[in-house]
Design a protein around this motif. Structure first.
Motif, PDB file in Angstrom:
ATOM      1  N   GLY A  85      49.943  47.423  51.113  1.00 13.84           N
ATOM      2  CA  GLY A  85      49.080  47.638  49.966  1.00 13.84           C
ATOM      3  C   GLY A  85      47.674  47.128  50.101  1.00 13.84           C
ATOM      4  N   GLY A  86      47.214  46.836  51.306  1.00 15.61           N
ATOM      5  CA  GLY A  86      45.948  46.140  51.463  1.00 15.61           C
ATOM      6  C   GLY A  86      44.760  46.966  51.881  1.00 15.61           C
ATOM      7  N   TYR A  87      44.833  48.284  51.860  1.00 16.86           N
ATOM      8  CA  TYR A  87      43.753  49.103  52.389  1.00 16.86           C
ATOM      9  C   TYR A  87      43.089  49.940  51.301  1.00 16.86           C
ATOM     10  CZ  TYR A  87      45.847  48.110  56.980  1.00 16.86           C
ATOM     11  OH  TYR A  87      46.345  47.491  58.101  1.00 16.86           O
ATOM     12  N   ASP A  88      41.809  49.693  51.073  1.00 19.33           N
ATOM     13  CA  ASP A  88      40.955  50.552  50.261  1.00 19.33           C
ATOM     14  C   ASP A  88      40.145  51.374  51.249  1.00 19.33           C
ATOM     15  OD1 ASP A  88      38.919  51.693  48.803  1.00 19.33           O
ATOM     16  OD2 ASP A  88      38.345  49.860  47.755  1.00 19.33           O
ATOM     17  N   MET A 147      36.501  50.559  53.087  1.00 21.72           N
ATOM     18  CA  MET A 147      36.544  50.160  54.492  1.00 21.72           C
ATOM     19  C   MET A 147      35.666  51.073  55.342  1.00 21.72           C
ATOM     20  SD  MET A 147      40.625  49.338  54.853  1.00 21.72           S
ATOM     21  CE  MET A 147      40.534  49.081  56.634  1.00 21.72           C
ATOM     22  N   SER A 148      35.729  52.370  55.077  1.00 20.53           N
ATOM     23  CA  SER A 148      34.942  53.314  55.861  1.00 20.53           C
ATOM     24  C   SER A 148      33.445  53.100  55.676  1.00 20.53           C
ATOM     25  CB  SER A 148      35.321  54.744  55.468  1.00 20.53           C
ATOM     26  OG  SER A 148      34.653  55.689  56.279  1.00 20.53           O
ATOM     27  N   SER A 149      33.045  52.687  54.479  1.00 17.09           N
ATOM     28  CA  SER A 149      31.622  52.458  54.234  1.00 17.09           C
ATOM     29  C   SER A 149      31.116  51.171  54.874  1.00 17.09           C
ATOM     30  CB  SER A 149      31.352  52.428  52.724  1.00 17.09           C
ATOM     31  OG  SER A 149      31.946  51.286  52.120  1.00 17.09           O
ATOM     32  N   VAL A 150      32.018  50.205  55.051  1.00 13.38           N
ATOM     33  CA  VAL A 150      31.627  48.890  55.557  1.00 13.38           C
ATOM     34  C   VAL A 150      31.729  48.799  57.074  1.00 13.38           C
ATOM     35  CG1 VAL A 150      32.309  46.453  55.599  1.00 13.38           C
ATOM     36  CG2 VAL A 150      32.195  47.683  53.423  1.00 13.38           C
ATOM     37  N   LEU A 151      32.762  49.393  57.649  1.00 13.24           N
ATOM     38  CA  LEU A 151      33.107  49.159  59.050  1.00 13.24           C
ATOM     39  C   LEU A 151      32.387  50.098  60.010  1.00 13.24           C
ATOM     40  CD1 LEU A 151      36.918  48.741  58.417  1.00 13.24           C
ATOM     41  CD2 LEU A 151      35.393  46.938  59.245  1.00 13.24           C
ATOM     42  N   ASP A 152      32.311  49.647  61.265  1.00 13.40           N
ATOM     43  CA  ASP A 152      31.780  50.501  62.323  1.00 13.40           C
ATOM     44  C   ASP A 152      32.876  51.350  62.943  1.00 13.40           C
ATOM     45  OD1 ASP A 152      28.898  49.609  62.545  1.00 13.40           O
ATOM     46  OD2 ASP A 152      29.913  47.686  62.749  1.00 13.40           O
ATOM     47  N   ILE A 153      34.071  50.776  63.116  1.00 15.76           N
ATOM     48  CA  ILE A 153      35.187  51.493  63.741  1.00 15.76           C
ATOM     49  C   ILE A 153      36.490  51.067  63.066  1.00 15.76           C
ATOM     50  CG2 ILE A 153      36.510  51.854  65.873  1.00 15.76           C
ATOM     51  CD1 ILE A 153      33.903  51.244  67.417  1.00 15.76           C
ATOM     52  N   TRP A 185      44.243  41.994  61.189  1.00 16.11           N
ATOM     53  CA  TRP A 185      45.080  41.333  60.192  1.00 16.11           C
ATOM     54  C   TRP A 185      46.316  42.196  59.978  1.00 16.11           C
ATOM     55  CZ3 TRP A 185      43.140  39.851  54.575  1.00 16.11           C
ATOM     56  CH2 TRP A 185      44.180  39.207  53.882  1.00 16.11           C
ATOM     57  N   GLU A 186      47.463  41.690  60.399  1.00 18.08           N
ATOM     58  CA  GLU A 186      48.723  42.435  60.277  1.00 18.08           C
ATOM     59  C   GLU A 186      49.669  41.700  59.333  1.00 18.08           C
ATOM     60  OE1 GLU A 186      50.336  43.699  64.045  1.00 18.08           O
ATOM     61  OE2 GLU A 186      48.343  43.881  64.937  1.00 18.08           O
ATOM     62  N   TYR A 187      49.589  42.058  58.029  1.00 13.10           N
ATOM     63  CA  TYR A 187      48.757  43.061  57.400  1.00 13.10           C
ATOM     64  C   TYR A 187      48.217  42.496  56.105  1.00 13.10           C
ATOM     65  CZ  TYR A 187      50.799  46.231  60.781  1.00 13.10           C
ATOM     66  OH  TYR A 187      51.181  46.801  61.955  1.00 13.10           O
ATOM     67  N   PRO A 188      47.062  43.004  55.608  1.00 10.27           N
ATOM     68  CA  PRO A 188      46.483  42.461  54.371  1.00 10.27           C
ATOM     69  C   PRO A 188      47.376  42.712  53.169  1.00 10.27           C
ATOM     70  CG  PRO A 188      45.313  44.434  55.090  1.00 10.27           C
ATOM     71  CD  PRO A 188      46.234  44.061  56.192  1.00 10.27           C
ATOM     72  N   TYR A 189      47.423  41.711  52.289  1.00  8.20           N
ATOM     73  CA  TYR A 189      48.282  41.792  51.103  1.00  8.20           C
ATOM     74  C   TYR A 189      47.598  42.507  49.950  1.00  8.20           C
ATOM     75  CZ  TYR A 189      51.340  38.317  53.291  1.00  8.20           C
ATOM     76  OH  TYR A 189      52.200  37.653  54.145  1.00  8.20           O
ATOM     77  N   GLY A 190      46.286  42.369  49.819  1.00  4.53           N
ATOM     78  CA  GLY A 190      45.595  42.934  48.670  1.00  4.53           C
ATOM     79  C   GLY A 190      44.280  43.574  49.069  1.00  4.53           C
ATOM     80  N   LYS A 191      43.963  44.688  48.433  1.00  5.41           N
ATOM     81  CA  LYS A 191      42.745  45.416  48.778  1.00  5.41           C
ATOM     82  C   LYS A 191      41.497  44.588  48.482  1.00  5.41           C
ATOM     83  CE  LYS A 191      44.883  49.911  47.839  1.00  5.41           C
ATOM     84  NZ  LYS A 191      44.854  51.144  47.020  1.00  5.41           N
ATOM     85  N   GLU A 192      41.484  43.908  47.353  1.00  2.33           N
ATOM     86  CA  GLU A 192      40.301  43.140  46.971  1.00  2.33           C
ATOM     87  C   GLU A 192      40.013  42.035  47.977  1.00  2.33           C
ATOM     88  OE1 GLU A 192      42.897  43.733  45.031  1.00  2.33           O
ATOM     89  OE2 GLU A 192      42.105  45.197  43.595  1.00  2.33           O
ATOM     90  N   THR A 193      41.072  41.361  48.426  1.00  2.18           N
ATOM     91  CA  THR A 193      40.898  40.272  49.387  1.00  2.18           C
ATOM     92  C   THR A 193      40.346  40.791  50.706  1.00  2.18           C
ATOM     93  OG1 THR A 193      42.744  39.061  48.393  1.00  2.18           O
ATOM     94  CG2 THR A 193      42.074  38.407  50.612  1.00  2.18           C
ATOM     95  N   PHE A 194      40.908  41.905  51.186  1.00  4.35           N
ATOM     96  CA  PHE A 194      40.448  42.463  52.457  1.00  4.35           C
ATOM     97  C   PHE A 194      39.027  43.005  52.319  1.00  4.35           C
ATOM     98  CE2 PHE A 194      41.581  45.445  56.201  1.00  4.35           C
ATOM     99  CZ  PHE A 194      41.239  44.461  57.112  1.00  4.35           C
ATOM    100  N   ASN A 195      38.738  43.672  51.207  1.00 11.73           N
ATOM    101  CA  ASN A 195      37.380  44.179  50.980  1.00 11.73           C
ATOM    102  C   ASN A 195      36.369  43.042  50.998  1.00 11.73           C
ATOM    103  OD1 ASN A 195      38.211  46.826  50.724  1.00 11.73           O
ATOM    104  ND2 ASN A 195      38.105  46.868  48.479  1.00 11.73           N
ATOM    105  N   ALA A 196      36.711  41.945  50.334  1.00 15.30           N
ATOM    106  CA  ALA A 196      35.795  40.811  50.266  1.00 15.30           C
ATOM    107  C   ALA A 196      35.546  40.218  51.648  1.00 15.30           C
ATOM    108  CB  ALA A 196      36.357  39.739  49.324  1.00 15.30           C
ATOM    109  N   LEU A 197      36.614  40.090  52.434  1.00 19.86           N
ATOM    110  CA  LEU A 197      36.473  39.551  53.784  1.00 19.86           C
ATOM    111  C   LEU A 197      35.569  40.435  54.635  1.00 19.86           C
ATOM    112  CD1 LEU A 197      37.305  37.614  56.066  1.00 19.86           C
ATOM    113  CD2 LEU A 197      39.315  39.059  56.439  1.00 19.86           C
ATOM    114  N   LEU A 198      35.834  41.747  54.626  1.00 20.68           N
ATOM    115  CA  LEU A 198      35.053  42.670  55.457  1.00 20.68           C
ATOM    116  C   LEU A 198      33.612  42.779  54.975  1.00 20.68           C
ATOM    117  CD1 LEU A 198      37.687  45.528  55.965  1.00 20.68           C
ATOM    118  CD2 LEU A 198      37.140  43.645  57.519  1.00 20.68           C
ATOM    119  N   SER A 199      33.422  42.878  53.664  1.00 19.41           N
ATOM    120  CA  SER A 199      32.063  43.023  53.129  1.00 19.41           C
ATOM    121  C   SER A 199      31.234  41.778  53.407  1.00 19.41           C
ATOM    122  CB  SER A 199      32.123  43.297  51.617  1.00 19.41           C
ATOM    123  OG  SER A 199      32.789  44.519  51.350  1.00 19.41           O
TER     124      SER A 199
END
Length: 404
Positions: A210-213, A217-223, A171-185
Motif C-alpha cells: 500500500g505504499g506507492y503513490d 513518485m513519477s513526478s519526483v523521481l528520475d528512474i 525500501w522493501e516495502y513502504p507501508y504508507g504512501k504519505e511516508t514514502f512521498n515525504a521521504l522521496l520529496s
C-alpha cells in the motif's frame, strides 16, 4: 533486492586467492529446444530506451573461486548506471556502511566510482536498503522532516567524498504512501541544486502493498526500477519461471494479470508512471527446484524441494547465471515462446531463469513500450569471466539489442 541477499554471510565469508581462471573451462552451454506456443505479438515501435542500470552486489568480492567479483571486473562501457548495493540506514537519518572493510578500507566505493574515468558518461549511485533491511529506519525518517534533512545531507556528503552521482532507495516495502512521498520529496528537493539523481527499486506487483503513490513518485523521481522477477516462490510443489515476460497459455487469468513482467510494467504505466522513467528488471539468476521424477521435467511439473545452494551465491532455491551455465553443461534448455523465457533440466534439477535470448526479448519490450531501458540484478552473476560462453554474455546481449 531479491533472494540473493545475505549481507552478513558475505561479510564473513573467506576470500579465496585463486585465479579467476584456475578452474577448467567447461564446454559450451547445453543444447536448446524451442517450444513454440501461442506467443504474445506486439508491434515494434522503438522509443528512446537507452539505460542499462547495473546493480552491483558488493559482497561478491568475498565469493569463492570463479564467483569472486571485484570492482575492476565491471565493464564500465556495458552499463549506463552502476547501483552499488547496499548501504543501510540508521533511525536518526544517517547512512550505515554495512561492510566497512570492503567498502571503505579496501576502497570498494572509490574503485567503482573510478570506473567513470574509462566511461565519463557513467553514473554511479549508492543503493540503500534491500530485501534484508529493516523498514523501521525508512519509516522513522519518512515520518520526520528533520531526519529527512539529516539523510539528505549525509547522502550529499557521501556523494562528494566518493564521487557518486545519486541515491537509489530500495525500501522493501513502504507501508504508507504519505511516508514514502515525504521521504522521496525531501531527498529530491535537497538533491536538485547539485544535480544528484534519485531513483527507486519497487515491487513488481504493487497492488499487494500500500505504499506507492505512482503519479507523485513519477513526478519526483528520475528512474523507477520495477523488480520484475521473483514472481513465484520456490516452495509451491511445482516448477515455475522466475521472470516470465508474458503469461503462459496454460496459466489462469489472475496469473496473466499479476505474475509476469508485462503485467507489472502495465500496472505502473497505467497507474501514472512516465514510461521514460520506468525500467524493466532482468534477473541474472534463476529459481531452481528438485523434481520428483526426472522424466517429468516440464513447466508446472511436481517439485519436492528447492534446489541446493550454489557454490558462489550460497542461496537455497536459486542459482546465479554463472552457476547454472558452469554446473549444468549437460542439461537441456527449453525456450518457452509464449513466456519468452527458458528453463533448464538436468536429471532431477530444474531451473527457470533468463538467458541471452530472453534478456534480448526484454530489451525489445522496453523499446516497444518506450521505457527508459532495463536494469539488472545483478551483474556479478553474469558469466563475467567467460567460463561457459562469451564473457559477460548476458550483459553483451542486452547492449547489442539496445543498439539495434
Amino acid at each position: 533486492m531479491t533472494v540473493d541477499l545475505n549481507i552478513e554471510y558475505y561479510k564473513n565469508s573467506s576470500t579465496f586467492g585463486q585465479s579467476h581462471r584456475s578452474q577448467p573451462v567447461p564446454k559450451m552451454f547445453p543444447r536448446v529446444i524451442t517450444i513454440c506456443l501461442l506467443g504474445a505479438l506486439t508491434e515494434q515501435v522503438f522509443g528512446a530506451s537507452d539505460k542499462v542500470i547495473c546493480y552491483y552486489a558488493s559482497w561478491a568480492v568475498t565469493r569463492p573461486g570463479n564467483g569472486k567479483f571485484v570492482p575492476e571486473d565491471i565493464n564500465p562501457n556495458l552499463c549506463t548506471h552502476i547501483n552499488y548495493a547496499f548501504a543501510g540506514l540508521n533511525s536518526n537519518g544517517t547512512l550505515q556502511i554495512l561492510d566497512e572493510e570492503n567498502d571503505v578500507n579496501q576502497g570498494g566505493f572509490k574503485r567503482v566510482s573510478a570506473l567513470k574515468e574509462a566511461n565519463p558518461n557513467l553514473k554511479v549511485l549508492l543503493s540503500v536498503g534491500g530485501a534484508t533491511a529493516s523498514t523501521d529506519a525508512f519509516t522513522s525518517i519518512g515520518s520526520d522532516p528533520e531526519k529527512q534533512q539529516v539523510l539528505a545531507q549525509n547522502a550529499i556528503d557521501f556523494f562528494e567524498t566518493y564521487n557518486f552521482d545519486g541515491l537509489d532507495v530500495d525500501w522493501e516495502y513502504p507501508y504508507g504512501k504519505e511516508t514514502f512521498n515525504a521521504l522521496l520529496s525531501g531527498l529530491k528537493s535537497a538533491f536538485e541544486p547539485g544535480g544528484y539523481l534519485l531513483t527507486v527499486a519497487v515491487n513488481s506487483i504493487p497492488g499487494e502493498v500500500g505504499g506507492y503513490d505512482i503519479p507523485t513518485m513519477s513526478s519526483v523521481l528520475d528512474i523507477i526500477n520495477v523488480m520484475t522477477y521473483d514472481f513465484h516462490a520456490q516452495y509451491t510443489g511445482q516448477t515455475f519461471e522466475n521472470s516470465p515476460l508474458y503469461g503462459g497459455v496454460n496459466e489462469s487469468d489472475w496469473q496473466h494479470e499479476n505474475r509476469n513482467c508485462d503485467a507489472a510494467i502495465r500496472y505502473w504505466i497505467d497507474g501514472g508512471a512516465d514510461p521514460q522513467k520506468v525500467t524493466i528488471g532482468i534477473a541474472f539468476y534463476g529459481h531452481g527446484y528438485t523434481l520428483q521424477d526426472a522424466s517429468k521435467h516440464g513447466l508446472g511439473d511436481t517439485a519436492v524441494a528447492p534446489n541446493d545452494p550454489g557454490p558462489y551465491t550460497d542461496n537455497l532455491g536459486s542459482l546465479g547465471y554463472n552457476e547454472i551455465c558452469e554446473l549444468h553443461t549437460d542439461g537441456t534448455v527449453v525456450f518457452l515462446d509464449d513466456m519468452k523465457v527458458p528453463y533448464l533440466y538436468d536429471d532431477t534439477f530444474w531451473i527457470g531463469y533468463d538467458n541471452e535470448a530472453s534478456a534480448a526479448a526484454k530489451v525489445q519490450y522496453a523499446k516497444e513500450k518506450n521505457l527508459a531501458g532495463v536494469f539488472i540484478w545483478s551483474i556479478e552473476t553474469d558469466d563475467m569471466h567467460g567460463f561457459c560462453g562469451e564473457e559477460n554474455g548476458l550483459l553483451k546481449a542486452i547492449n547489442n539489442e539496445m543498439k539495434k
